[in-house]
Design a protein around this motif. Structure first.
Motif, PDB file in Angstrom:
ATOM      1  N   UNK A 128       0.842  -1.200   0.000  1.00 32.91           N
ATOM      2  CA  UNK A 128       0.000   0.000   0.000  1.00 32.91           C
ATOM      3  C   UNK A 128       0.874   1.245   0.000  1.00 32.91           C
ATOM      4  N   UNK A 129       2.002   1.164   0.681  1.00 34.31           N
ATOM      5  CA  UNK A 129       2.907   2.303   0.825  1.00 34.31           C
ATOM      6  C   UNK A 129       4.236   1.941   0.188  1.00 34.31           C
ATOM      7  N   UNK A 130       4.791   2.894  -0.568  1.00 34.23           N
ATOM      8  CA  UNK A 130       6.087   2.671  -1.221  1.00 34.23           C
ATOM      9  C   UNK A 130       7.048   3.765  -0.771  1.00 34.23           C
ATOM     10  N   UNK A 131       8.212   3.350  -0.277  1.00 39.73           N
ATOM     11  CA  UNK A 131       9.258   4.291   0.115  1.00 39.73           C
ATOM     12  C   UNK A 131      10.148   4.482  -1.101  1.00 39.73           C
ATOM     13  N   UNK A 132      10.106   5.712  -1.656  1.00 41.92           N
ATOM     14  CA  UNK A 132      10.862   6.015  -2.869  1.00 41.92           C
ATOM     15  C   UNK A 132      12.040   6.920  -2.602  1.00 41.92           C
ATOM     16  N   UNK A 133      12.368   7.702  -3.593  1.00 44.25           N
ATOM     17  CA  UNK A 133      13.546   8.561  -3.549  1.00 44.25           C
ATOM     18  C   UNK A 133      13.527   9.608  -2.454  1.00 44.25           C
ATOM     19  N   UNK A 134      12.346  10.054  -2.040  1.00 47.92           N
ATOM     20  CA  UNK A 134      12.254  11.080  -0.993  1.00 47.92           C
ATOM     21  C   UNK A 134      12.492  10.497   0.396  1.00 47.92           C
ATOM     22  N   UNK A 135      12.473   9.176   0.518  1.00 44.97           N
ATOM     23  CA  UNK A 135      12.735   8.541   1.814  1.00 44.97           C
ATOM     24  C   UNK A 135      11.500   8.499   2.689  1.00 44.97           C
ATOM     25  N   UNK A 136      11.740   8.496   3.975  1.00 48.05           N
ATOM     26  CA  UNK A 136      10.661   8.378   4.954  1.00 48.05           C
ATOM     27  C   UNK A 136      10.176   9.785   5.332  1.00 48.05           C
ATOM     28  N   UNK A 137       9.269  10.309   4.531  1.00 46.49           N
ATOM     29  CA  UNK A 137       8.745  11.662   4.738  1.00 46.49           C
ATOM     30  C   UNK A 137       7.548  11.624   5.684  1.00 46.49           C
ATOM     31  N   UNK A 138       7.094  12.802   6.077  1.00 51.22           N
ATOM     32  CA  UNK A 138       5.891  12.897   6.904  1.00 51.22           C
ATOM     33  C   UNK A 138       4.680  12.327   6.167  1.00 51.22           C
ATOM     34  N   UNK A 139       4.649  12.507   4.850  1.00 56.58           N
ATOM     35  CA  UNK A 139       3.560  11.962   4.041  1.00 56.58           C
ATOM     36  C   UNK A 139       3.527  10.442   4.071  1.00 56.58           C
ATOM     37  N   UNK A 140       4.683   9.830   4.024  1.00 55.45           N
ATOM     38  CA  UNK A 140       4.765   8.364   4.090  1.00 55.45           C
ATOM     39  C   UNK A 140       4.297   7.886   5.459  1.00 55.45           C
ATOM     40  N   UNK A 141       4.749   8.556   6.508  1.00 52.64           N
ATOM     41  CA  UNK A 141       4.334   8.197   7.871  1.00 52.64           C
ATOM     42  C   UNK A 141       2.819   8.336   8.017  1.00 52.64           C
ATOM     43  N   UNK A 142       2.265   9.432   7.475  1.00 54.86           N
ATOM     44  CA  UNK A 142       0.820   9.652   7.544  1.00 54.86           C
ATOM     45  C   UNK A 142       0.062   8.557   6.793  1.00 54.86           C
ATOM     46  N   UNK A 143       0.581   8.173   5.638  1.00 54.60           N
ATOM     47  CA  UNK A 143      -0.057   7.119   4.836  1.00 54.60           C
ATOM     48  C   UNK A 143      -0.026   5.782   5.578  1.00 54.60           C
ATOM     49  N   UNK A 144       1.095   5.454   6.202  1.00 48.94           N
ATOM     50  CA  UNK A 144       1.210   4.216   6.982  1.00 48.94           C
ATOM     51  C   UNK A 144       0.220   4.244   8.140  1.00 48.94           C
ATOM     52  N   UNK A 145       0.154   5.361   8.848  1.00 49.79           N
ATOM     53  CA  UNK A 145      -0.744   5.481   9.991  1.00 49.79           C
ATOM     54  C   UNK A 145      -2.209   5.332   9.568  1.00 49.79           C
ATOM     55  N   UNK A 146      -2.592   6.003   8.497  1.00 54.47           N
ATOM     56  CA  UNK A 146      -3.964   5.924   7.993  1.00 54.47           C
ATOM     57  C   UNK A 146      -4.295   4.513   7.519  1.00 54.47           C
ATOM     58  N   UNK A 147      -3.373   3.892   6.806  1.00 52.44           N
ATOM     59  CA  UNK A 147      -3.599   2.536   6.292  1.00 52.44           C
ATOM     60  C   UNK A 147      -3.721   1.521   7.412  1.00 52.44           C
ATOM     61  N   UNK A 148      -2.908   1.670   8.453  1.00 53.98           N
ATOM     62  CA  UNK A 148      -3.001   0.766   9.604  1.00 53.98           C
ATOM     63  C   UNK A 148      -4.329   0.945  10.336  1.00 53.98           C
TER      64      UNK A 148
END
Length: 97
Positions: free
Chosen positions: A21-41
């Motif tokens: 559901x979440x992909x860690x790309x070139x920008x790394x572990x951004x706040x957006x990625x953390x938010x997406x993980x939290x929402x998905x969980x």
């Protein structure tokens, strides 16, 4: 939450057919990625996170994700991490551990 080996195996089996559901790309572990993980969980309880970049740091980044999202690492297989967080309400829980 600590998982025993039986619970890990059960969750691995449940996650087998899930797509990341979440992909860690070139920008790394951004706040957006953390938010997406939290929402998905919050929605799914169990999810896969794929590392397209930062593959050498996947263990450290996964630990950081788990800490910030109050999640538990089920397992890292290749470049995919399986994360779990139990639902707040009993009736919302999809997995019986």
């Amino acid at each position: 939450m600590e998982l025993n080996s039986k619970q890990r195996k059960y969750l691995e089996k449940e996650a087998h057919d899930l797509q990341p559901v979440v992909i860690v790309g070139g920008a790394g572990l951004t706040d957006g990625v953390i938010q997406m993980v939290d929402t998905s969980l919050a929605t799914h309880e169990l999810l896969k996170v794929k590392f397209n970049e930062y593959k050498d740091e996947k263990f450290e980044l996964t630990d950081e994700m788990c800490e910030k999202c109050n999640a538990t690492l089920v397992r890292i297989i290749g470049n995919v991490a399986i994360l779990y967080r139990e639902a707040e309400k009993e009736e919302d829980r999809k997995f019986k551990l």
